[in-house]
Design a protein around this motif. Structure first.
Motif, PDB file in Angstrom:
ATOM      1  N   SER A   8      24.368 -37.232  -7.351  1.00 46.43           N
ATOM      2  CA  SER A   8      24.329 -36.627  -6.024  1.00 46.43           C
ATOM      3  C   SER A   8      22.900 -36.217  -5.681  1.00 46.43           C
ATOM      4  N   LEU A   9      22.630 -36.151  -4.390  1.00 41.82           N
ATOM      5  CA  LEU A   9      21.301 -35.780  -3.918  1.00 41.82           C
ATOM      6  C   LEU A   9      21.095 -34.281  -4.082  1.00 41.82           C
ATOM      7  N   SER A  10      20.022 -33.905  -4.757  1.00 40.65           N
ATOM      8  CA  SER A  10      19.670 -32.503  -4.955  1.00 40.65           C
ATOM      9  C   SER A  10      18.158 -32.408  -5.049  1.00 40.65           C
ATOM     10  N   ARG A  11      17.664 -31.182  -5.199  1.00 43.16           N
ATOM     11  CA  ARG A  11      16.213 -31.006  -5.312  1.00 43.16           C
ATOM     12  C   ARG A  11      15.672 -31.736  -6.539  1.00 43.16           C
ATOM     13  N   ALA A  12      16.425 -31.750  -7.621  1.00 45.63           N
ATOM     14  CA  ALA A  12      15.972 -32.406  -8.850  1.00 45.63           C
ATOM     15  C   ALA A  12      16.002 -33.924  -8.704  1.00 45.63           C
ATOM     16  N   THR A  13      17.126 -34.460  -8.193  1.00 46.26           N
ATOM     17  CA  THR A  13      17.240 -35.921  -8.090  1.00 46.26           C
ATOM     18  C   THR A  13      16.375 -36.487  -6.969  1.00 46.26           C
ATOM     19  N   LEU A  14      15.932 -35.622  -6.031  1.00 46.45           N
ATOM     20  CA  LEU A  14      15.082 -36.084  -4.937  1.00 46.45           C
ATOM     21  C   LEU A  14      13.688 -36.477  -5.418  1.00 46.45           C
ATOM     22  N   LEU A 186       7.632 -41.804 -11.166  1.00 41.89           N
ATOM     23  CA  LEU A 186       8.697 -42.760 -11.472  1.00 41.89           C
ATOM     24  C   LEU A 186       9.020 -42.770 -12.964  1.00 41.89           C
ATOM     25  N   LYS A 187       7.996 -42.667 -13.780  1.00 41.22           N
ATOM     26  CA  LYS A 187       8.209 -42.707 -15.235  1.00 41.22           C
ATOM     27  C   LYS A 187       9.070 -41.539 -15.707  1.00 41.22           C
ATOM     28  N   TYR A 188       8.824 -40.355 -15.167  1.00 43.34           N
ATOM     29  CA  TYR A 188       9.493 -39.161 -15.680  1.00 43.34           C
ATOM     30  C   TYR A 188      10.700 -38.712 -14.854  1.00 43.34           C
ATOM     31  N   LYS A 189      10.825 -39.200 -13.624  1.00 42.50           N
ATOM     32  CA  LYS A 189      11.915 -38.728 -12.772  1.00 42.50           C
ATOM     33  C   LYS A 189      12.914 -39.820 -12.396  1.00 42.50           C
ATOM     34  N   MET A 190      12.607 -41.084 -12.647  1.00 42.48           N
ATOM     35  CA  MET A 190      13.536 -42.155 -12.298  1.00 42.48           C
ATOM     36  C   MET A 190      14.604 -42.291 -13.376  1.00 42.48           C
ATOM     37  N   PRO A 191      15.892 -42.165 -13.023  1.00 53.20           N
ATOM     38  CA  PRO A 191      16.954 -42.395 -14.016  1.00 53.20           C
ATOM     39  C   PRO A 191      16.982 -43.858 -14.441  1.00 53.20           C
ATOM     40  N   ASP A 192      17.523 -44.112 -15.611  1.00 52.06           N
ATOM     41  CA  ASP A 192      17.688 -45.480 -16.095  1.00 52.06           C
ATOM     42  C   ASP A 192      18.997 -46.033 -15.568  1.00 52.06           C
ATOM     43  N   ALA A 193      18.901 -46.932 -14.572  1.00 54.36           N
ATOM     44  CA  ALA A 193      20.116 -47.536 -14.024  1.00 54.36           C
ATOM     45  C   ALA A 193      20.719 -48.493 -15.048  1.00 54.36           C
ATOM     46  N   PRO A 194      22.041 -48.566 -15.128  1.00 56.27           N
ATOM     47  CA  PRO A 194      22.674 -49.460 -16.097  1.00 56.27           C
ATOM     48  C   PRO A 194      22.427 -50.931 -15.775  1.00 56.27           C
ATOM     49  N   LYS A 195      22.309 -51.749 -16.808  1.00 55.15           N
ATOM     50  CA  LYS A 195      22.132 -53.187 -16.617  1.00 55.15           C
ATOM     51  C   LYS A 195      23.495 -53.830 -16.389  1.00 55.15           C
ATOM     52  N   PRO A 196      23.550 -54.917 -15.634  1.00 56.08           N
ATOM     53  CA  PRO A 196      24.826 -55.589 -15.407  1.00 56.08           C
ATOM     54  C   PRO A 196      25.358 -56.199 -16.701  1.00 56.08           C
ATOM     55  N   GLN A 197      26.689 -56.313 -16.769  1.00 57.63           N
ATOM     56  CA  GLN A 197      27.306 -56.868 -17.965  1.00 57.63           C
ATOM     57  C   GLN A 197      27.113 -58.377 -18.052  1.00 57.63           C
ATOM     58  N   ILE A 198      27.125 -59.047 -16.909  1.00 61.30           N
ATOM     59  CA  ILE A 198      27.014 -60.503 -16.881  1.00 61.30           C
ATOM     60  C   ILE A 198      25.612 -60.880 -16.423  1.00 61.30           C
TER      61      ILE A 198
END
Length: 409
Positions: A8-14, A186-198
């Motif tokens: 969710s959008l918050s001050r931290a995730t922004l 980006l290095k410290y605040k970007m979450p690691d999005a999951p890779k696709p299975q296929i």
């Protein structure tokens, strides 16, 4: 693809989208700030000012040439490593351009810098859609769009002031610094999005692109996009020559002259947001393009009465910019939804078509401008807009009828 692990959008995730928009701003102002400095750059390299528009066209070409690769690559390796690598690559290219000795080396580095455009559209935007929940992703994209609009407004003024008081080299140093700051965010605040299975091979990626480009419905709608956006792109590329060399304006006066034209584009976007829910989708395009045509006619008339050329230039381009503001996003939406192939592939296909069109039209306009000056510019704008009234208009009206038949408004 929306995944279950969205945040969710918050001050931290922004902090992640703010870091991304700082890079987006760096890439956009890498064109809007540098273009006014091109007259000084061509003088330093001892070449004609006719080379000035090539800085922008090679920048766009760099983005076009890797759009097909970065999206699938980030699918396989993950968005974050590809995005971080792309930002560092952009920073290095901004610093290497300080060492160039001639216009050819300069344009090669501009081409490589342009890859940053695709890093944003093919990797950064995809990450936003994956990481945030649907409504929050829309809010984040709106916020980023509003901030990135500062680049075309501030760039010409800052660029003009830069060449009046310091060397153009400092522009690239400043851009590299901003992009490097974004890399840390980006290095410290970007979450690691999951890779696709296929994971699909590149062979299937090429098949998807081929299927998109064989779709006549897609081509008719997608080719409308350069017709709508190219007049303003020509303005950004050629206006330093027209206004400083042809009209004798100072660099600062040139920068100030951008405000009504780019302000009209922002106004058009604001009007679109206000009225989009009140009219059938596509109606604003049917209104906006005739406004653009009126602006192009004003431009041509200004070349016939030279004493009014300055006024016709500002008024005509402001009308064109406003018309584009209420038209382009809608046409982009129609083009994006015209194929059943995955939207990442369709978006990359639109991006490549746009950027290649920008490159070839800019280069053709540059050559014509050498011979015919402002008349060539005015007629190019008029021709591009008139062409929209052929097959793109027919395709848009067909799409609007289909939506009515389906009960979609």
């Amino acid at each position: 693809m929306q995944n279950a692990s969205t945040v969710s959008l918050s001050r931290a995730t922004l902090m992640f989208p703010l870091a991304l928009v700082l890079f987006e701003f760096s890439v956009y102002i890498g064109n809007d700030l540098i273009q006014p400095a091109m007259l000084a750059i061509t003088r330093d390299f001892g070449v004609s000012s006719a080379w000035a528009p090539s800085s922008m066209s090679f920048y766009l070409l760099g983005g076009a040439c890797v759009a097909w690769l970065l999206g699938p690559l980030s699918d396989r390796l993950g968005r974050k490593p590809v995005l971080l690598t792309g930002v560092l690559f952009f920073v290095v290219c901004c610093l290497l351009i300080l060492l160039t000795q001639d216009i050819y080396q300069f344009l090669i580095l501009r081409f490589l810098q342009g890859i940053g455009l695709t890093v944003i559209s093919a990797v950064g935007y995809a990450a936003i859609q994956e990481i945030f929940a649907e409504r929050d992703a829309i809010k984040v994209m709106s916020l980023m769009a509003n901030i990135s609009l500062l680049a075309p407004l501030l760039g010409p003024v800052v660029g003009a002031a830069m060449i009046d008081h310091i060397s153009w080299h400092w522009g690239f140093i400043g851009i590299a610094f901003l992009a490097f700051l974004s890399w840390f965010g980006l290095k410290y605040k970007m979450p690691d999005a999951p890779k696709p299975q296929i994971k699909r091979s590149l062979r299937y990626v090429f098949k998807d692109f081929a299927q998109v480009y064989r779709n006549r419905r897609f081509l008719a709608l997608a080719f409308a996009l350069p017709m709508l956006s190219m007049p303003l792109m020509l303005w950004i590329a050629l206006s330093p020559i027209m206004m400083v060399e042809e009209l004798g304006m100072s660099s600062f006066e040139y920068g100030l002259a951008q405000f009504p034209i780019l302000g009209a584009l922002i106004l058009g976007n604001v009007v679109l947001i206000k009225v989009i829910d009140k009219y059938a989708l596509g109606k604003t395009v049917m209104i906006g393009v005739p406004i653009m045509l009126l602006g192009a006619v004003v431009l041509v008339l200004g070349t016939l009465w030279s004493e009014y050329f300055m006024w016709s230039l500002i008024i005509g381009m402001s009308l064109i910019s406003f018309g584009e503001g209420i038209s382009f996003s809608v046409m982009y939406r129609f083009a994006l939804m015209s194929s059943d192939i995955s939207k990442g592939t369709v978006a990359a296909a639109v991006s490549m078509l746009l950027m290649f069109s920008f490159f070839f039209i800019l280069e053709a306009a540059r050559v014509l401008y050498i011979e015919f000056h402002v008349m060539a510019y005015s007629l190019c704008c008029l021709l591009l807009i008139v062409l929209w009234f052929s097959f793109p208009r027919i395709a848009l009206k067909k799409e609007m009828r289909l939506r009515v038949d389906k009960g979609i408004f």
